[in-house]
Write a protein that holds these residues in place. Structure first.
Motif, PDB file in Angstrom:
ATOM      1  N   PRO A 274       0.818  -1.217   0.000  1.00 16.49           N
ATOM      2  CA  PRO A 274       0.000   0.000   0.000  1.00 16.49           C
ATOM      3  C   PRO A 274       0.851   1.266   0.000  1.00 16.49           C
ATOM      4  N   THR A 275       0.443   2.235  -0.821  1.00 14.98           N
ATOM      5  CA  THR A 275       1.230   3.452  -1.046  1.00 14.98           C
ATOM      6  C   THR A 275       0.318   4.663  -0.984  1.00 14.98           C
ATOM      7  N   TYR A 276       0.695   5.635  -0.173  1.00 14.99           N
ATOM      8  CA  TYR A 276      -0.026   6.910  -0.087  1.00 14.99           C
ATOM      9  C   TYR A 276       0.914   7.980  -0.630  1.00 14.99           C
ATOM     10  N   LEU A 277       0.570   8.541  -1.801  1.00 13.08           N
ATOM     11  CA  LEU A 277       1.401   9.516  -2.500  1.00 13.08           C
ATOM     12  C   LEU A 277       0.896  10.924  -2.188  1.00 13.08           C
ATOM     13  N   VAL A 278       1.828  11.845  -1.923  1.00 13.89           N
ATOM     14  CA  VAL A 278       1.446  13.189  -1.507  1.00 13.89           C
ATOM     15  C   VAL A 278       2.305  14.212  -2.239  1.00 13.89           C
ATOM     16  N   SER A 279       1.678  15.289  -2.713  1.00 12.70           N
ATOM     17  CA  SER A 279       2.424  16.383  -3.337  1.00 12.70           C
ATOM     18  C   SER A 279       1.540  17.626  -3.332  1.00 12.70           C
ATOM     19  N   GLY A 280       2.005  18.681  -4.008  1.00 10.53           N
ATOM     20  CA  GLY A 280       1.245  19.922  -4.141  1.00 10.53           C
ATOM     21  C   GLY A 280       1.314  20.409  -5.576  1.00 10.53           C
ATOM     22  N   TRP A 281       0.297  21.166  -6.005  1.00 13.23           N
ATOM     23  CA  TRP A 281       0.293  21.654  -7.394  1.00 13.23           C
ATOM     24  C   TRP A 281       1.470  22.574  -7.686  1.00 13.23           C
ATOM     25  N   ASN A 282       1.994  23.264  -6.680  1.00 13.50           N
ATOM     26  CA  ASN A 282       3.166  24.112  -6.889  1.00 13.50           C
ATOM     27  C   ASN A 282       4.472  23.342  -6.759  1.00 13.50           C
TER      28      ASN A 282
ATOM     29  N   ILE B 173      -2.611  19.527 -14.006  1.00 16.45           N
ATOM     30  CA  ILE B 173      -2.976  20.607 -13.099  1.00 16.45           C
ATOM     31  C   ILE B 173      -4.478  20.551 -12.837  1.00 16.45           C
ATOM     32  N   ALA B 174      -4.899  21.106 -11.726  1.00 17.98           N
ATOM     33  CA  ALA B 174      -6.308  21.407 -11.477  1.00 17.98           C
ATOM     34  C   ALA B 174      -6.437  22.921 -11.451  1.00 17.98           C
ATOM     35  N   HIS B 175      -7.400  23.447 -12.209  1.00 20.32           N
ATOM     36  CA  HIS B 175      -7.576  24.903 -12.239  1.00 20.32           C
ATOM     37  C   HIS B 175      -8.957  25.249 -12.779  1.00 20.32           C
ATOM     38  N   ARG B 176      -9.560  26.279 -12.183  1.00 19.11           N
ATOM     39  CA  ARG B 176     -10.819  26.799 -12.696  1.00 19.11           C
ATOM     40  C   ARG B 176     -10.571  28.154 -13.349  1.00 19.11           C
ATOM     41  N   PHE B 177     -10.787  28.215 -14.666  1.00 15.67           N
ATOM     42  CA  PHE B 177     -10.766  29.481 -15.386  1.00 15.67           C
ATOM     43  C   PHE B 177     -12.125  30.144 -15.196  1.00 15.67           C
ATOM     44  N   SER B 178     -12.124  31.407 -14.852  1.00 18.64           N
ATOM     45  CA  SER B 178     -13.382  32.084 -14.546  1.00 18.64           C
ATOM     46  C   SER B 178     -14.044  32.615 -15.815  1.00 18.64           C
ATOM     47  N   ALA B 179     -15.356  32.716 -15.779  1.00 17.61           N
ATOM     48  CA  ALA B 179     -16.123  33.274 -16.892  1.00 17.61           C
ATOM     49  C   ALA B 179     -15.621  34.676 -17.207  1.00 17.61           C
ATOM     50  N   GLY B 180     -15.496  34.964 -18.489  1.00 21.57           N
ATOM     51  CA  GLY B 180     -15.011  36.261 -18.928  1.00 21.57           C
ATOM     52  C   GLY B 180     -13.517  36.324 -19.151  1.00 21.57           C
ATOM     53  N   SER B 181     -12.757  35.392 -18.567  1.00 24.03           N
ATOM     54  CA  SER B 181     -11.312  35.359 -18.791  1.00 24.03           C
ATOM     55  C   SER B 181     -11.011  34.641 -20.104  1.00 24.03           C
ATOM     56  N   ARG B 182      -9.769  34.733 -20.537  1.00 22.81           N
ATOM     57  CA  ARG B 182      -9.325  34.038 -21.748  1.00 22.81           C
ATOM     58  C   ARG B 182      -8.275  33.000 -21.375  1.00 22.81           C
ATOM     59  N   ILE B 183      -8.225  31.950 -22.178  1.00 24.76           N
ATOM     60  CA  ILE B 183      -7.164  30.953 -22.059  1.00 24.76           C
ATOM     61  C   ILE B 183      -6.115  31.280 -23.107  1.00 24.76           C
ATOM     62  N   ARG B 184      -4.875  31.299 -22.689  1.00 23.65           N
ATOM     63  CA  ARG B 184      -3.781  31.643 -23.605  1.00 23.65           C
ATOM     64  C   ARG B 184      -2.737  30.539 -23.626  1.00 23.65           C
ATOM     65  N   LEU B 185      -2.332  30.135 -24.821  1.00 25.58           N
ATOM     66  CA  LEU B 185      -1.176  29.263 -24.997  1.00 25.58           C
ATOM     67  C   LEU B 185      -0.032  30.128 -25.495  1.00 25.58           C
ATOM     68  N   SER B 186       1.067  30.148 -24.733  1.00 22.93           N
ATOM     69  CA  SER B 186       2.240  30.938 -25.097  1.00 22.93           C
ATOM     70  C   SER B 186       3.362  29.982 -25.491  1.00 22.93           C
ATOM     71  N   MET B 187       3.931  30.216 -26.663  1.00 20.25           N
ATOM     72  CA  MET B 187       4.934  29.307 -27.222  1.00 20.25           C
ATOM     73  C   MET B 187       6.277  30.021 -27.342  1.00 20.25           C
ATOM     74  N   SER B 188       7.342  29.306 -26.965  1.00 19.72           N
ATOM     75  CA  SER B 188       8.692  29.844 -27.128  1.00 19.72           C
ATOM     76  C   SER B 188       9.649  28.690 -27.380  1.00 19.72           C
ATOM     77  N   GLU B 189      10.873  29.043 -27.716  1.00 18.15           N
ATOM     78  CA  GLU B 189      11.924  28.033 -27.866  1.00 18.15           C
ATOM     79  C   GLU B 189      12.787  27.999 -26.618  1.00 18.15           C
ATOM     80  N   GLY B 190      12.921  29.122 -25.936  1.00 21.88           N
ATOM     81  CA  GLY B 190      13.765  29.211 -24.755  1.00 21.88           C
ATOM     82  C   GLY B 190      12.965  29.376 -23.481  1.00 21.88           C
ATOM     83  N   LEU B 191      13.590  29.007 -22.380  1.00 22.89           N
ATOM     84  CA  LEU B 191      13.051  29.246 -21.048  1.00 22.89           C
ATOM     85  C   LEU B 191      14.247  29.435 -20.111  1.00 22.89           C
TER      86      LEU B 191
END
Length: 683
Positions: free
Chosen positions: A265-273, A504-522
């Protein structure tokens, strides 16, 4: 591997002692099970555990009083039980022992007060020792023969690896913030790209490998033990840099190679951050033994230390161990397989305050979701494809300074990096939209360079115009089909790849936009590729699929008491623009900080300075350097070590310098400097 947590803020550790005894009824449902009345216990400051090869490991014990035998829980890490982790060990020793469960805290071979040397993560010696330690615990007169194992980060990772060896007395485990794949998920190579965290952790790890034992525990032998450690400490960063693909070196100790080996038996624990949430959820999916997971609104830490919103973890952990080690009906396995927090904002957006949201439950993982598909049209995430002129992407500067860290420290507002990226925006949302799982990209593209990275950031654009990072992903495109056998990109050839972003778990609120940002570097999270690649993407051909959670079913009561604290400061860094010379420079420094350790009667101190530099438009100018120091003092015992590295490159090779120095009572006793040029392997 990594535990950046071994420099836990002392005040947070001490405060957690009070937090464990305080719980606020913040929407949790009472459980029929209650913690037992506290019982008395005794503490054994030090005992030796002998290994077959003659090496002795140092242990500290918390043993319930009474004539009956008790189960035991092991925590087995290289982070100095005598002083560095003492305050935290005291908390868990007391918590478990007064609940009828012995707690055994052991320093890994060659660390703290244990004999021998440590030269790498999760060595065969370490894992063999773990099996022997469990057998030793089970054979003690005070032990019932049932043993559990727990730990965060290093302690969670070696818990998994020891469990895979199936020691007979090990009956259940609780790995937190852990990983199953050492290459991609343990601070070394991020999506196959070289991570700065590999070097941040490595230079701190040298302080672990080279730290002195305490003469109050090991006696006069401490000097010779310390010297052996100094002599044995390897050029660990060069070792890791020589393995740039997923080879046998990384596969050893990666339980992803044999999930079926874990049969308890295994209990796995973490946080979204916490970056380690990714492998924790993958383990929940892959393990066939009884398994549960909990993912909270925190980073790389224990749930009781999470601020400003943590959990009364004593309740949950004692419930787990009494169920599996004592056969008590606590009801813990009658509850959902996964509990996680569903936030409606990001940690950065609320500036360190408690996240708005709620706890949710899922009977299985992956969760039942429906795909909401968007098409990557020119400048937009569209519900339908729009074919037109190709989308040409080339980074417009040094991109990544709004999220420079792989572990823990959350990103800041994303406008700076988005101005340098190619972005795709949805229409304003008509209703709230909840996602749970990994967003998936299918991308068709061409590249004009043989080596390139693909970096994706999924952002929420709020009504006030602020842009906050929800999740992200990195892929070294030379490893698009295999992390073990990379192949270069052919100029002008069209490739279609599938890439998962971090779940991830996340609730985007009504009226907001979802954005995908693309790059080659980080940068500076990952080392830049040697050229400045340009991508050509056909409009309306590629897609982004979001895992949309179904409407709330009957809510499952959340039985774990929550612990609320004060708001914590947000990240202390800011977007960086080139100065007049075009150089981007990031400095991350912690001045020397010392504190006394009650019980060990010693004084510890640490300091660090990290500097990252790169000239815009010149990826071969990237330079990382980092120096850390640690000291230990008590009377005439006065020891200090300092470790550092400098990394530069040209188009064909990395150039790495490492150093380790040690002083005793102000006198230099060791200086080791090495330099290596290591060919770039499609990175």
């Amino acid at each position: 591997m990594s535990d950046f947590d071994f420099v836990l803020p002392r005040r947070a550790v001490l405060a957690s002692g009070a937090a464990l005894g305080f719980s606020a009824a913040c929407g949790h449902a009472p459980s029929a099970w209650q913690k037992p009345e506290p019982s008395t216990f005794r503490v054994v400051e030090h005992t030796w555990i002998p290994m077959r090869d003659g090496v002795r490991l140092s242990a500290r014990l918390w043993i319930p009083e009474g004539s009956q035998r008790h189960p035991a829980v092991l925590e087995y890490i290289p982070y100095r039980k005598r002083d560095l982790y003492r305050a935290y060990d005291d908390i868990w020793g007391k918590t478990l022992a007064e609940s009828g469960i012995a707690f055994v805290r052991v320093d890994v071979r060659g660390s703290g007060d244990s004999e021998g040397v440590i030269t790498d993560e999760y060595s065969e010696h370490e894992l063999d020792d773990g099996v022997e330690i469990i057998a030793w615990i089970a054979a003690q007169s005070w032990c019932s023969g049932a043993v559990g194992m727990r730990g965060l980060s290093w302690g969670g990772i070696n818990t998994l690896q020891v469990a895979a060896r199936r020691p007979p007395a090990l009956k259940a485990i609780m790995p937190m913030g852990c990983c199953d794949n050492r290459y991609t998920d343990d601070a070394h190579y991020i999506g196959g790209a070289l991570g700065r965290t590999n070097f941040q952790w490595g230079v701190l790890f040298k302080n672990v490998m080279a730290g002195p034992p305490d003469p109050d525990i090991v006696g006069d032998a401490w000097r010779s033990m310390w010297q052996r450690r100094l002599d044995a400490t390897p050029s660990i960063l060069a070792n890791w840099l020589q393995h740039q693909r997923k080879d046998a070196y990384w596969n050893r100790g990666s339980v992803s190679e044999t999930y079926s080996a874990i049969n308890i038996p295994t209990y796995l624990v973490s946080g979204w951050n916490d970056t380690y949430a990714v492998p924790v959820l993958r383990l929940l999916e892959k393990l066939k033994s009884p398994a549960k997971a909990l993912v909270g609104p925190w980073g790389h830490t224990y749930p009781n230390l999470a601020a400003p919103q943590g959990l009364d973890w004593a309740y949950e952990e004692v419930r787990w161990w009494r169920h599996w080690l004592m056969g008590e009906a606590t009801g813990i396995m009658d509850e959902p397989r996964l509990r996680c927090f569903m936030p409606s904002a990001t940690s950065a957006a609320v500036q360190g305050a408690a996240l708005p949201g709620r706890w949710i439950a899922e009977a299985a993982w992956p969760a039942r979701t429906r795909d909401h598909r968007y098409f990557l049209n020119t400048g937009a995430l569209g519900e339908k494809p729009v074919h037109g002129a190709p989308i040409i992407h080339r980074d417009k500067g040094v991109l990544g300074t709004t999220k420079p860290e792989w572990l823990d420290r959350p990103p800041i507002e994303q406008s700076h990096d988005d101005q340098l990226s190619t972005i795709f925006d949805s229409e304003p949302l008509a209703d709230n939209l909840e996602i749970l799982g990994a967003p998936k990209l299918r991308l068709t593209f061409t590249s004009d360079a043989p080596v390139a990275n693909l970096v994706l950031r999924l952002n929420g654009v709020r009504l006030d115009g602020k842009i906050w990072l929800v999740t992200w992903g990195v892929l070294n495109l030379t490893r698009r089909t295999s992390m073990a056998e990379p192949t270069s990109l052919e100029e002008g050839r069209a490739y279609t790849i599938d890439m998962d972003l971090r779940p991830i778990a996340h609730r985007f609120s009504a009226g907001s936009r979802i954005r995908l940002s693309m790059s080659e570097g980080l940068w500076p999270m990952i080392w830049p590729s040697p050229g400045n690649p340009t991508f050509n993407i056909a409009s309306g051909q590629s897609t982004l699929s979001l895992p949309v959670r179904a409407a709330e079913r009957t809510p499952a009561p959340f039985p774990i008491p929550e612990v609320n604290g004060e708001a914590q400061p947000g990240p202390g860094y800011h977007p960086v623009s080139p100065d007049g010379s075009g150089v981007v420079r990031i400095v991350n420094a912690t001045p020397a900080y010392s504190y006394k350790v009650a019980g060990a009667e010693s004084e510890l101190s640490s300091a660090r300075e990290e500097i990252c530099e790169m000239t815009a438009g010149d990826p071969l100018s990237s330079k990382w350097r980092h120096t850390t120091s640690s000291s230990w003092k008590r009377g005439d015992w006065d020891c200090r070590i300092q470790a550092s590295y400098v990394l530069t490159c040209d188009a064909d090779a990395f150039h790495l310098e490492e150093s380790l120095q040690a002083w005793s009572n102000g006198k230099s006793i060791a200086t080791v400097r090495t330099a290596a040029s290591i060919p770039r392997d499609l990175i």
